[in-house]
Design an enzyme around this catalytic site. Structure first.
Site, PDB file in Angstrom:
ATOM      1  N   GLU A 116       0.818  -1.213   0.000  1.00  0.00           N
ATOM      2  CA  GLU A 116       0.000   0.000   0.000  1.00  0.00           C
ATOM      3  C   GLU A 116       0.854   1.266   0.000  1.00  0.00           C
ATOM      4  O   GLU A 116       0.384   2.332   0.401  1.00  0.00           O
ATOM      5  CB  GLU A 116      -0.957   0.013   1.206  1.00  0.00           C
ATOM      6  CG  GLU A 116      -1.898  -1.181   1.316  1.00  0.00           C
ATOM      7  CD  GLU A 116      -2.962  -1.261   0.210  1.00  0.00           C
ATOM      8  OE1 GLU A 116      -3.017  -0.366  -0.653  1.00  0.00           O
ATOM      9  OE2 GLU A 116      -3.717  -2.260   0.225  1.00  0.00           O
ATOM     10  N   HIS A 140      -2.661   1.475   8.499  1.00  0.00           N
ATOM     11  CA  HIS A 140      -3.734   0.661   7.919  1.00  0.00           C
ATOM     12  C   HIS A 140      -3.868  -0.655   8.677  1.00  0.00           C
ATOM     13  O   HIS A 140      -2.868  -1.344   8.896  1.00  0.00           O
ATOM     14  CB  HIS A 140      -3.413   0.386   6.446  1.00  0.00           C
ATOM     15  CG  HIS A 140      -4.301  -0.630   5.798  1.00  0.00           C
ATOM     16  ND1 HIS A 140      -5.677  -0.511   5.777  1.00  0.00           N
ATOM     17  CD2 HIS A 140      -4.021  -1.790   5.152  1.00  0.00           C
ATOM     18  CE1 HIS A 140      -6.190  -1.555   5.130  1.00  0.00           C
ATOM     19  NE2 HIS A 140      -5.209  -2.349   4.749  1.00  0.00           N
ATOM     20  N   HIS A 142      -6.827  -4.142   9.756  1.00  0.00           N
ATOM     21  CA  HIS A 142      -8.010  -4.923   9.385  1.00  0.00           C
ATOM     22  C   HIS A 142      -8.816  -5.228  10.650  1.00  0.00           C
ATOM     23  O   HIS A 142      -8.879  -6.379  11.082  1.00  0.00           O
ATOM     24  CB  HIS A 142      -7.590  -6.236   8.714  1.00  0.00           C
ATOM     25  CG  HIS A 142      -6.851  -6.099   7.423  1.00  0.00           C
ATOM     26  ND1 HIS A 142      -6.217  -7.146   6.797  1.00  0.00           N
ATOM     27  CD2 HIS A 142      -6.662  -5.014   6.608  1.00  0.00           C
ATOM     28  CE1 HIS A 142      -5.663  -6.736   5.664  1.00  0.00           C
ATOM     29  NE2 HIS A 142      -5.900  -5.436   5.529  1.00  0.00           N
ATOM     30  N   GLU A 170     -17.807  10.044  23.412  1.00  0.00           N
ATOM     31  CA  GLU A 170     -16.597  10.796  23.071  1.00  0.00           C
ATOM     32  C   GLU A 170     -16.148  10.617  21.612  1.00  0.00           C
ATOM     33  O   GLU A 170     -15.196  11.273  21.176  1.00  0.00           O
ATOM     34  CB  GLU A 170     -15.486  10.472  24.063  1.00  0.00           C
ATOM     35  CG  GLU A 170     -15.850  11.114  25.400  1.00  0.00           C
ATOM     36  CD  GLU A 170     -14.875  10.890  26.522  1.00  0.00           C
ATOM     37  OE1 GLU A 170     -13.702  10.632  26.261  1.00  0.00           O
ATOM     38  OE2 GLU A 170     -15.326  10.990  27.674  1.00  0.00           O
ATOM     39  N   HIS A 211     -12.694  -4.460   3.825  1.00  0.00           N
ATOM     40  CA  HIS A 211     -11.232  -4.572   3.841  1.00  0.00           C
ATOM     41  C   HIS A 211     -10.621  -4.082   5.160  1.00  0.00           C
ATOM     42  O   HIS A 211      -9.988  -4.856   5.860  1.00  0.00           O
ATOM     43  CB  HIS A 211     -10.646  -3.812   2.639  1.00  0.00           C
ATOM     44  CG  HIS A 211      -9.155  -3.908   2.531  1.00  0.00           C
ATOM     45  ND1 HIS A 211      -8.481  -3.900   1.340  1.00  0.00           N
ATOM     46  CD2 HIS A 211      -8.191  -4.013   3.487  1.00  0.00           C
ATOM     47  CE1 HIS A 211      -7.181  -4.015   1.551  1.00  0.00           C
ATOM     48  NE2 HIS A 211      -6.984  -4.078   2.854  1.00  0.00           N
TER      49      HIS A 211
HETATM   50  O1  2HA Z   1      -1.641  -7.286   3.277  1.00  0.00           O
HETATM   51  O2  2HA Z   1      -3.302  -5.016   4.328  1.00  0.00           O
HETATM   52  O3  2HA Z   1      -4.071  -3.860   2.101  1.00  0.00           O
HETATM   53  C1  2HA Z   1      -1.370  -5.956   3.482  1.00  0.00           C
HETATM   54  C2  2HA Z   1      -2.624  -5.206   3.359  1.00  0.00           C
HETATM   55  C3  2HA Z   1      -2.983  -4.698   2.035  1.00  0.00           C
HETATM   56 ZN    ZN Z   2      -5.259  -4.283   3.932  1.00  0.00          ZN
END
Ligand code: 2HA
Ligand code: ZN
Length: 272
Positions: A116, A140, A142, A170, A211
């Site tokens: 990414e 980022h 998940h 909050e 995602h």
């Molecule tokens: O695997 O999270 O979006 C890495 C990620 C790609």
């Molecule tokens: Zn990801």
């Protein structure tokens, strides 16, 4: 002093370890990047490789040209960063046009920066401008419940922002401007980077349907805190839906009273 003792690297490692323990990083899921400050890089620069073997970023980021970033490696596992940082993360330098990067430390047994990277670097460029150079971290993950909600709520910023604001008093104080949402897209390229970047001009967090979530912060605590807040509010929402739905909630008037008491400007587009 080993390079990995530098405070910014220790802070980076702490986030990866905390986040893995939160359950947000199965296998190689998620990625993290940090825009290194001048005084931080200058202290360690003599021990790093010189920049050669330039590789295309996949997009153009002219306003971070010449800067240095600490990034997770593509295919590397968050849970392994603390065990061997030099194998799993890297310091990269951006060239003077903002088109290529070079690895100057880390990924010692091979590898490349996060898949990414275009989204990370574009968001760094945008956030650098809109925060007057303060923003340093793009993250980022998940997280389970935030992803789960993208299967049942309409995929728009108003619905998600209002739902998450309602879940904990909050949340509106932490995200007064709201939270961005994008529909499902192929990850890893310029198209998803462009649309995420557009939303990052306005928001500090963008949810990618089915995602995960991207957060931006001035420091590691802030980026981690944004992710944690979104995921906790999402977990409450999942529980409330599972228990048969809301019987009462925070009203528009309550939100307005909160804004006045906390002296914040709540994005009125997201009131009901
Ligand atoms: O695997 O999270 O979006 C890495 C990620 C790609
Ligand atoms: Zn990801």
């Amino acid at each position: 002093m080993p390079i990995t003792d530098a405070k910014f690297i220790q802070d980076f490692i702490r986030l990866t370890d905390d986040a893995f323990k939160k359950g947000w990083h199965e296998r190689n899921g998620g990625n993290l990047s940090y825009r290194i400050k001048n005084d931080e890089i200058n202290k360690i620069l003599p021990e790093l490789k010189s920049a050669t073997n330039w590789q295309p970023i996949g997009t153009e980021v002219p306003n971070i040209a010449g800067e240095y970033f600490l990034v997770t490696g593509s295919g590397k596992y968050m849970r392994n960063v603390i065990l061997c940082p030099a194998d799993n993360i890297a310091i990269i330098k951006i060239d003077d046009k903002g088109k290529n990067y070079s690895i100057i430390w880390g990924l010692e047994h091979g590898g490349v920066p996060t898949s990414e990277l275009p989204t990370h670097l574009m968001n760094h460029g945008i956030k650098k401008t809109v925060t007057n150079d303060k923003n340093r971290v793009i993250y980022h993950a998940h997280p389970v419940n935030a992803i789960a909600l993208t299967f049942i709520l309409p995929l728009d910023s108003k619905t998600f922002t209002h739902e998450l604001w309602e879940m904990m008093t909050e949340v509106p104080v932490i995200f007064p401007e709201g939270i961005g949402v994008i529909p499902w897209m192929v990850p890893g390229g310029k198209a998803i980077a462009d649309i995420t970047g557009k939303l990052m001009k306005k928001y500090n967090a963008v949810i990618w349907a089915h995602h995960g979530t991207f957060c931006a912060g001035n420091n590691f605590d802030e980026a981690f805190g944004f992710m944690d807040t979104i995921e906790k509010a999402s977990e409450i929402s999942v529980k409330v839906h599972s228990m048969g739905g809301k019987k009462q909630t925070i009203s528009n008037q309550n939100f307005c009273d909160l804004a006045e008491a906390f002296k914040i400007h709540l994005n009125e587009n997201f009131l009901s």
